[in-house]
Design an enzyme around this catalytic site. Structure first.
Site, PDB file in Angstrom:
ATOM      1  N   LYS A   4       0.824  -1.212   0.000  1.00  0.00           N
ATOM      2  CA  LYS A   4       0.000   0.000   0.000  1.00  0.00           C
ATOM      3  C   LYS A   4       0.864   1.271   0.000  1.00  0.00           C
ATOM      4  O   LYS A   4       2.079   1.218   0.251  1.00  0.00           O
ATOM      5  CB  LYS A   4      -0.926  -0.026   1.221  1.00  0.00           C
ATOM      6  CG  LYS A   4      -1.949  -1.185   1.174  1.00  0.00           C
ATOM      7  CD  LYS A   4      -2.886  -1.125   2.373  1.00  0.00           C
ATOM      8  CE  LYS A   4      -3.870  -2.275   2.338  1.00  0.00           C
ATOM      9  NZ  LYS A   4      -4.816  -2.222   3.490  1.00  0.00           N
ATOM     10  N   ARG A  64       2.735  -6.764   8.937  1.00  0.00           N
ATOM     11  CA  ARG A  64       2.024  -5.625   9.544  1.00  0.00           C
ATOM     12  C   ARG A  64       2.622  -5.226  10.891  1.00  0.00           C
ATOM     13  O   ARG A  64       2.603  -4.049  11.252  1.00  0.00           O
ATOM     14  CB  ARG A  64       0.536  -5.936   9.641  1.00  0.00           C
ATOM     15  CG  ARG A  64      -0.133  -5.814   8.255  1.00  0.00           C
ATOM     16  CD  ARG A  64      -1.472  -6.440   8.242  1.00  0.00           C
ATOM     17  NE  ARG A  64      -2.239  -6.140   7.038  1.00  0.00           N
ATOM     18  CZ  ARG A  64      -3.312  -6.836   6.673  1.00  0.00           C
ATOM     19  NH1 ARG A  64      -3.734  -7.836   7.409  1.00  0.00           N
ATOM     20  NH2 ARG A  64      -3.970  -6.500   5.569  1.00  0.00           N
ATOM     21  N   HIS A  67      -2.135  -5.492   1.571  1.00  0.00           N
ATOM     22  CA  HIS A  67      -3.440  -6.141   1.390  1.00  0.00           C
ATOM     23  C   HIS A  67      -3.188  -7.517   0.813  1.00  0.00           C
ATOM     24  O   HIS A  67      -2.266  -7.698   0.016  1.00  0.00           O
ATOM     25  CB  HIS A  67      -4.321  -5.337   0.420  1.00  0.00           C
ATOM     26  CG  HIS A  67      -5.536  -6.102  -0.032  1.00  0.00           C
ATOM     27  ND1 HIS A  67      -6.683  -6.164   0.709  1.00  0.00           N
ATOM     28  CD2 HIS A  67      -5.754  -6.871  -1.125  1.00  0.00           C
ATOM     29  CE1 HIS A  67      -7.565  -6.939   0.081  1.00  0.00           C
ATOM     30  NE2 HIS A  67      -7.019  -7.380  -1.042  1.00  0.00           N
TER      31      HIS A  67
END
Ligand code: CMP
Length: 140
Positions: A9, A102, A115
């Site tokens: 992202k 993450r 994602h």
């Protein structure tokens, strides 16, 4: 052999984290079968995340995805969908396990670096959103 769609992202691309993220994906046994750096418009982000249309974070999420370049990839490997979800970690970086993408690179539940397709039903649709079959070379 299974395929899944992965997106690095705008937050992670802007912070020069592409290399670190791909290292974790490859370390998890996933192979980059196709990749492209691009920008999506707000409208494209709204179409991509259409399943979240009714969520309170939809406006903010689609603005975020369209704020800068993203790296879209097709990943391949045995059980690629689940494997990718495992190495990404929980949606909220604060809840993600050590060693996950993450945990290492996410900032908050929205700006969470990556994602990944969440199941066999969505993966085909998500790959087709960004790639044509002839952009995904067969192995060997
Ligand atoms: P992703 O895996 O791309 O799927 C949908 C995205 O919506 C998710 O990662 C987050 O970036 C975002 N998201 C999910 N839950 C929330 C939330 N509670 N608040 C803001 N953004 C969220």
């Amino acid at each position: 052999m299974e395929r899944t769609l992965s997106i690095i992202k705008p937050d992670a691309v802007a912070r020069n984290q592409i290399g670190g993220i791909i290292a974790l994906l490859e370390g998890a046994g996933l192979r980059v079968a196709a990749a492209r750096l691009l920008r999506v418009s707000k409208g494209e982000a709204e179409r991509f995340y259409a399943v979240h249309r009714e969520r309170p974070f939809f406006e903010s999420l689609t603005t975020f995805l369209s704020e800068g370049p993203i790296l879209v990839m097709v990943l391949e490997g045995p059980g690629a969908i689940a494997r990718n979800r495992e190495v990404m970690g929980a949606t909220d970086p604060a809840k993600a396990a050590a060693g996950t993408i993450r945990k290492a690179y996410g900032t908050n539940v929205e700006r969470n670096a990556v994602h990944g397709s969440d199941g066999a039903d969505t993966v085909k649709q998500e790959i087709a959103f960004f790639f044509s079959e002839r952009e995904i070379p067969p192995r060997g």
